[in-house]
Design a protein around this motif. Structure first.
Motif, PDB file in Angstrom:
ATOM      1  N   PHE A  51       0.826  -1.209   0.000  1.00 51.52           N
ATOM      2  CA  PHE A  51       0.000   0.000   0.000  1.00 51.52           C
ATOM      3  C   PHE A  51       0.857   1.255   0.000  1.00 51.52           C
ATOM      4  CE2 PHE A  51      -4.663  -0.332   0.520  1.00 51.52           C
ATOM      5  CZ  PHE A  51      -4.781  -1.689   0.247  1.00 51.52           C
ATOM      6  N   SER A  52       1.968   1.185   0.724  1.00 51.79           N
ATOM      7  CA  SER A  52       2.849   2.360   0.765  1.00 51.79           C
ATOM      8  C   SER A  52       3.373   2.691  -0.621  1.00 51.79           C
ATOM      9  CB  SER A  52       4.040   2.123   1.704  1.00 51.79           C
ATOM     10  OG  SER A  52       3.607   2.041   3.031  1.00 51.79           O
TER      11      SER A  52
ATOM     12  N   PHE B 177      -0.482   2.974  -3.194  1.00 50.47           N
ATOM     13  CA  PHE B 177      -1.737   3.679  -2.925  1.00 50.47           C
ATOM     14  C   PHE B 177      -1.495   4.933  -2.097  1.00 50.47           C
ATOM     15  CE2 PHE B 177      -4.157   0.677  -5.018  1.00 50.47           C
ATOM     16  CZ  PHE B 177      -3.805  -0.609  -4.646  1.00 50.47           C
ATOM     17  N   PRO B 178      -2.495   5.850  -2.109  1.00 50.79           N
ATOM     18  CA  PRO B 178      -2.341   7.071  -1.307  1.00 50.79           C
ATOM     19  C   PRO B 178      -2.181   6.733   0.170  1.00 50.79           C
ATOM     20  CG  PRO B 178      -4.295   7.195  -2.705  1.00 50.79           C
ATOM     21  CD  PRO B 178      -3.754   5.829  -2.854  1.00 50.79           C
ATOM     22  N   TRP B 179      -1.555   7.660   0.900  1.00 48.41           N
ATOM     23  CA  TRP B 179      -1.180   7.381   2.288  1.00 48.41           C
ATOM     24  C   TRP B 179      -2.372   7.121   3.187  1.00 48.41           C
ATOM     25  CZ3 TRP B 179      -2.900  10.652   6.126  1.00 48.41           C
ATOM     26  CH2 TRP B 179      -3.417  11.891   5.696  1.00 48.41           C
TER      27      TRP B 179
ATOM     28  N   ILE C 238      -3.733   4.191   6.413  1.00 47.85           N
ATOM     29  CA  ILE C 238      -4.354   4.362   7.728  1.00 47.85           C
ATOM     30  C   ILE C 238      -5.459   3.328   7.933  1.00 47.85           C
ATOM     31  CG2 ILE C 238      -5.844   5.848   9.104  1.00 47.85           C
ATOM     32  CD1 ILE C 238      -4.201   8.120   8.596  1.00 47.85           C
TER      33      ILE C 238
ATOM     34  N   ILE D 269      -5.684   0.666  10.854  1.00 47.10           N
ATOM     35  CA  ILE D 269      -6.814   0.573  11.778  1.00 47.10           C
ATOM     36  C   ILE D 269      -7.318  -0.869  11.851  1.00 47.10           C
ATOM     37  CG2 ILE D 269      -9.221   1.246  12.175  1.00 47.10           C
ATOM     38  CD1 ILE D 269      -8.546   3.977  10.947  1.00 47.10           C
TER      39      ILE D 269
ATOM     40  N   ILE E 248       3.655   7.970  12.396  1.00 46.11           N
ATOM     41  CA  ILE E 248       2.401   8.420  13.010  1.00 46.11           C
ATOM     42  C   ILE E 248       1.185   7.932  12.237  1.00 46.11           C
ATOM     43  CG2 ILE E 248       3.371  10.430  14.164  1.00 46.11           C
ATOM     44  CD1 ILE E 248       2.292  12.204  12.004  1.00 46.11           C
TER      45      ILE E 248
ATOM     46  N   SER F 228      -1.023   5.814  14.826  1.00 45.53           N
ATOM     47  CA  SER F 228      -2.365   6.283  15.180  1.00 45.53           C
ATOM     48  C   SER F 228      -3.429   5.346  14.641  1.00 45.53           C
ATOM     49  CB  SER F 228      -2.583   7.712  14.681  1.00 45.53           C
ATOM     50  OG  SER F 228      -2.241   7.820  13.331  1.00 45.53           O
TER      51      SER F 228
ATOM     52  N   LEU G 264      -3.487   2.263  16.927  1.00 44.60           N
ATOM     53  CA  LEU G 264      -4.031   2.655  18.232  1.00 44.60           C
ATOM     54  C   LEU G 264      -5.553   2.722  18.176  1.00 44.60           C
ATOM     55  CD1 LEU G 264      -3.088   3.441  21.037  1.00 44.60           C
ATOM     56  CD2 LEU G 264      -3.280   5.824  20.349  1.00 44.60           C
ATOM     57  N   PHE G 265      -6.052   3.424  17.186  1.00 45.67           N
ATOM     58  CA  PHE G 265      -7.499   3.579  17.081  1.00 45.67           C
ATOM     59  C   PHE G 265      -8.168   2.222  16.841  1.00 45.67           C
ATOM     60  CE2 PHE G 265     -11.439   5.533  16.625  1.00 45.67           C
ATOM     61  CZ  PHE G 265     -12.083   5.065  15.486  1.00 45.67           C
TER      62      PHE G 265
ATOM     63  N   LYS H 141      -8.155   0.266  20.201  1.00 46.82           N
ATOM     64  CA  LYS H 141      -9.073   0.859  21.175  1.00 46.82           C
ATOM     65  C   LYS H 141     -10.513   0.571  20.770  1.00 46.82           C
ATOM     66  CE  LYS H 141      -5.930   1.944  23.495  1.00 46.82           C
ATOM     67  NZ  LYS H 141      -5.702   1.070  24.627  1.00 46.82           N
ATOM     68  N   SER H 142     -10.779   0.550  19.466  1.00 47.96           N
ATOM     69  CA  SER H 142     -12.130   0.218  19.002  1.00 47.96           C
ATOM     70  C   SER H 142     -12.474  -1.217  19.381  1.00 47.96           C
ATOM     71  CB  SER H 142     -12.229   0.351  17.486  1.00 47.96           C
ATOM     72  OG  SER H 142     -11.787   1.603  17.078  1.00 47.96           O
TER      73      SER H 142
ATOM     74  N   GLU I   3     -11.233  -3.023  21.796  1.00 41.81           N
ATOM     75  CA  GLU I   3     -11.427  -3.013  23.245  1.00 41.81           C
ATOM     76  C   GLU I   3     -12.825  -2.558  23.595  1.00 41.81           C
ATOM     77  OE1 GLU I   3      -7.284  -1.446  24.844  1.00 41.81           O
ATOM     78  OE2 GLU I   3      -9.004  -0.774  26.046  1.00 41.81           O
ATOM     79  N   TYR I   4     -13.215  -1.492  22.971  1.00 39.18           N
ATOM     80  CA  TYR I   4     -14.516  -0.886  23.245  1.00 39.18           C
ATOM     81  C   TYR I   4     -15.638  -1.848  22.922  1.00 39.18           C
ATOM     82  CZ  TYR I   4     -18.385   2.393  23.005  1.00 39.18           C
ATOM     83  OH  TYR I   4     -19.581   3.020  23.202  1.00 39.18           O
TER      84      TYR I   4
END
Lengths: 805, 117
Positions: free
Chosen positions: B15-16, B19-21, B25, B29, B96, B100, B103-104, B107-108, B110-111
């Motif tokens: 992807f790097s 495809f676009p950055w 993400i 995720i 980052i 990020s 991380l998201f 956490k999702s 987990e939630y």
């Protein structure tokens, strides 16, 4: 609870990251895209895709072949002209798209769409120059001719073929850095590029300062300073005019109109020294018995280079040379029959006329005792991140009004200054270029010249049949002495242009007795010529040196011309330095000062980059000049500062001239004081700049050549380039200005040989090996040998090829 | 977990490069969501370091082949004192993105995990 908090925090962090990386922060590119391996700067480092472009193959009418040499120069072999120019557009766009777009946008006043308010003032100025309208009108004319219409349309099609197939990850680096997108090309943009050449070579306007100076200083400033030139200057044409034409009866300086407005001068000006060298010798002056031609145009040396090298061949013609990206055909080059090069003529083809408005509506102006209507055109300038700015440009029959000023005194009406400029004149310059490429004789070549309206250039040519010639060519008005030197009376027809010089009466010579022709931007003719060109052109040093060297031999070779192009001797220093040294008073000088004098005394007058003598001499000359005119430059800067040549002339010919006197002192200064004070000033300036160690005062460091990126993007420059030469030498390198192309051609039919180089490379991509790969060979002038090929399978030096069939 | 990380590595490299950055993400995720650990430090670190290294690796390799010329030039364009800083920024930006995203994602998970009980 905490899980929601944690989730929200991580979401927040994610959103912040996305905003940070996708937003446009000041001058930074969008960071996410710019640093991404897929779409960012990394792509620019990859080897250029050299695979056959299918879209190009499918667009052609007939099969064609393109060979690329190791420098990335493309040799196009097509079976018809439409395919030829289409491919030329395609490869030029591939290598120089940003340059093409930037040049067309600059000329059209559309940079702010890209760059926001930092180019707002530039765009406003260029809108007032009305070059878009001029380009539009000229395009209509060019489209009426089948040959040039076909060239324009095919070239445009080729450029757009490249642009349409361009994906964002392949955008040139400038687009990525500046966060802009390419726009499709059209014929009008090509004409804008050609208008830009006219702007670059004729857009230096000093009438405003001249008028201000006439009002402040009176005629003496002109009769005693500006009108003088060293007598030994060789004009371009070696013979005197013998025709019958005469200029109109002119207006004497004492009666010349005095402008009422005091206008602020223009900030946007092209480089005043945009000039060049060219020369050619007949076979009898060569070793191989074949005519030789040399051409090196002097322009601002940017990256990418202003020129793009190209070879074009069809069954009908074959030509090799350079072109300005954005235009088809070839500007300077050679075919089997004829080679040619150009220098700037410097003829004054731009004049200002003071406009008297009828009332504050500014809708009428006075001309020839009648009130005539003003045309108002609203220009909409789109400024990125700011909005649309509207500018109204007022047009008179002379041209657009460029400056407005309130008059002093009781009248509240503004005064305007309108521009009559050759750039607004319609012409089909492209027809001359194409005609030159197809010329099969010197006669054909000359026959192609008259289409070329602007800029006026000194065209040097040499043919295989041993004809050499020089033609000062372009639409040049038939001016009387000093006509248009100042802002003229816009109400009075006597100041207007009175027709153009007929082609056959333009200064020219073919096969003169001396068996060579040459030009270095000096006056075209002696005083016998009936028409006025300009009050001053290039000083004697460079032109005379060219002729001095050409006189010396009768067995020139290409290698001799290579050496000659690098000649850094200064006839100026030879003349001036002895005067300086004879005037210097040594009594109160320290040993350091005396050591500087000793260096100068031992100097051989060569502007050698390794030597410190040129640094000392040139700074001394500059200091004398600054001191002589410091009252002018310290004033409100609307006054004309004379050229350094003028100061030189006064030093040599009128040492007690009142212009040396400093009005603020009780003594009467003469040249002697200026020379001595200049010496001290120079010493201070050089110590400040370079320190006390004189051996570190190398001229190449003082001249400091470091080629900048066209768009001024930091880091895209060349870095320091060690050079010799100076403006008054044949090797006319002045900082970043100088020989942007060096070509030497030996005329021999299909065996014609040339050696060529330029400071830069074929590619505008700073990540490409072809960005600056020719810089070193240019620096030492060991150019690339090139020749012509009748058909594609004659070409054996292909680094890679496209067989488009 | 190693398996998922390695799969992420391969996909992220692809992807790097193609495809676009921001598509990266999404991948980050999803991977963060799938990974079965909820230690903040570990997740963020994996995403950050891996993605940063991918971006840095691609930059260094292509620059090395280019003789580092363009990297040196861009260092000046960004008015940085040394080219290594330019590569540090390259690493950080890739980092980052991955960090990020991971991380998201985690956490999702987990939630939603808590909700399902």
């Amino acid at each position: 609870m905490t899980k929601i908090v944690k989730l929200s925090l991580s979401l927040l962090q994610l959103i912040v990251v996305v905003i940070l990386l996708s937003g446009k922060w000041g001058p930074l590119p969008r960071l996410g895209t710019f640093f991404s391996p897929s779409y960012g700067w990394i792509q620019q480092q990859l080897e250029q895709d050299i695979s056959l472009p299918n879209e190009l193959k499918n667009a052609l009418l007939k099969p064609a072949t393109v060979h690329f040499d190791s420098l990335g120069v493309s040799y196009i072999f097509a079976e018809n002209e439409a395919d030829l120019y289409l491919i030329q557009g395609y490869v030029t766009a591939r290598d120089r798209l940003f340059q093409m777009e930037a040049a067309s946008r600059l000329t059209a006043g559309r940079l702010s769409e890209w760059l926001g308010s930092r180019t707002e003032a530039t765009d406003v100025y260029f809108r007032s120059l009305a070059l878009t309208k001029a380009a539009k009108d000229a395009t209509e004319l060019v489209m009426q001719d089948d040959e040039t219409r076909m060239a324009l349309e095919a070239y445009s099609k080729g450029v757009n073929l490249w642009i349409s197939n361009l994906s964002e990850d392949q955008y040139p680096l400038e687009y990525k850095v500046l966060d802009i997108k390419p726009e499709l090309w059209n014929p009008e943009k090509t004409i804008l590029i050609l208008k830009n050449i006219t702007y670059t070579l004729t857009g230096y306007f000093d009438e405003l300062e001249m008028s201000n100076s006439l009002n402040v200083f009176g005629e003496d400033f002109f009769t005693e300073v500006l009108f003088h030139e060293f007598e030994e200057l060789n004009p371009i044409i070696s013979t005197s005019y013998i025709g019958k034409l005469k200029a109109e009866k002119g207006i004497d300086l004492s009666k010349y109109y005095r402008a009422k407005g005091s206008f602020s001068i223009f900030q946007e000006q092209p480089h005043p020294d945009n000039g060049s060298n060219n020369w050619a010798v007949r076979a009898s002056k060569t070793k191989n018995g074949k005519a030789l031609l040399s051409s090196d145009p002097h322009l601002t040396m940017n990256l990418p280079s202003i020129w793009y090298e190209q070879s074009l061949t069809t069954p009908e013609f074959s030509v090799h040379g350079v072109q300005i990206p954005g235009a088809p055909s070839i500007c300077i080059g050679f075919n089997p029959y004829v080679s040619w090069g150009v220098t700037n003529s410097g003829a004054d083809v731009a004049d200002f006329y003071e406009i008297t408005f009828r009332d504050s509506t500014l809708s009428e102006y006075l001309h020839d005792n009648e009130w005539k209507p003003i045309t108002k055109v609203t220009e909409k300038i789109s400024i990125r991140d700011k909005g649309i700015r509207e500018e109204t440009v007022l047009f008179t029959h002379h041209g657009p009004i460029l400056r407005m000023n309130k008059m002093e005194g009781s009248s509240r009406l503004p005064v305007g200054s309108a521009l009559r400029w050759i750039a607004h004149e319609n012409g089909n310059e492209l027809k001359t270029l194409i005609g030159a490429t197809k010329a099969k004789s010197a006669h054909d070549f000359i026959h192609a010249l008259p289409h070329f309206t602007a800029p006026a250039l000194n065209w040097a040519f040499a043919s295989t049949s041993d004809t050499v010639g020089m033609w000062v060519n372009g639409k040049i008005p038939q001016k009387w002495q000093h006509q248009g030197m100042f802002i003229s009376d816009g109400t009075n027809k006597n100041y207007e242009w009175n027709g153009f010089i007929p082609f056959d009466e333009l200064p020219h010579e073919i096969n003169p007795k001396r068996n060579y022709i040459s030009s270095a931007n000096q006056l075209p003719t002696d005083s016998n010529y009936p028409f006025y060109f300009d009050y001053k052109m290039a000083g004697f040093s460079r032109p005379n040196r060219v002729n001095q060297l050409l006189e010396q031999k009768t067995d020139f070779t290409i290698a001799d011309f290579q050496t000659m192009q690098l000649d850094s001797y200064s006839l100026l220093a030879e003349k001036l330095l002895p005067i300086y040294l004879s005037e210097i008073v040594e009594d109160s000088l320290h040993s350091f000062h005396k050591s500087l004098l000793e260096i100068l005394r031992n100097w051989d007058f060569v502007n050698d980059g390794d030597s410190n003598a040129p640094t000392i001499f040139h700074q001394w000359r500059t200091a004398i000049h600054e001191l002589t005119w410091d009252e002018i430059s310290l004033s409100d800067s609307k006054l004309k500062i004379p050229w350094m040549d003028h100061t030189d002339w006064l030093i040599a010919n009128n040492p007690t001239s009142k212009w040396f006197d400093d009005a603020t002192t009780n003594e009467v200064e003469t040249m002697k004081e200026m020379v001595n004070q200049g010496f001290m000033r120079m010493e201070t300036q050089l110590k400040e700049r370079f320190g006390l160690d004189v051996t570190q005062w190398n001229w190449s460091k003082a001249n400091l050549t470091d080629l900048q990126h066209l768009g001024g993007i930091p880091g895209f420059n060349s870095g320091f380039v060690e050079t010799n030469g100076s403006g008054e030498s044949i090797n006319a390198i002045k900082k970043n200005h100088g020989p942007s192309w060096r070509m030497i051609v030996e005329m021999d039919g299909w065996n014609t040989k040339a050696v060529v180089t330029y400071p830069g490379g074929q590619s505008g991509n700073p990540g490409s090996k072809h960005y600056t790969d020719r810089l070193e060979s240019w620096r030492v002038n060991l150019g690339n040998p090139v020749r012509l090929f009748q058909k594609e399978d004659d070409f054996t030096l292909a680094y890679y090829s496209w067989r488009l069939n | 977990m190693i398996k998922i990380i390695s799969i992420y590595l391969v996909i992220a490299i692809g992807f790097s490069w193609f495809f676009p950055w921001w598509s990266l993400i999404l991948i980050a995720i999803i991977t963060g969501f799938i990974l079965r650990t909820n230690e903040f430090k570990k997740i963020g670190r994996w995403g950050f370091v891996l993605t940063g290294l991918i971006w840095l690796g691609m930059a260094l390799t292509s620059s090395w082949l280019n003789g580092f010329e363009l990297a040196e030039r861009l260092t000046k364009t960004f008015t940085l004192p040394h080219v290594s800083l330019f590569f540090v920024i390259q690493f950080l930006i890739g980092g980052i993105i991955g960090g990020s995203g991971f991380l998201f994602g985690s956490k999702s998970r987990e939630y939603f995990k808590k909700q399902s009980i």
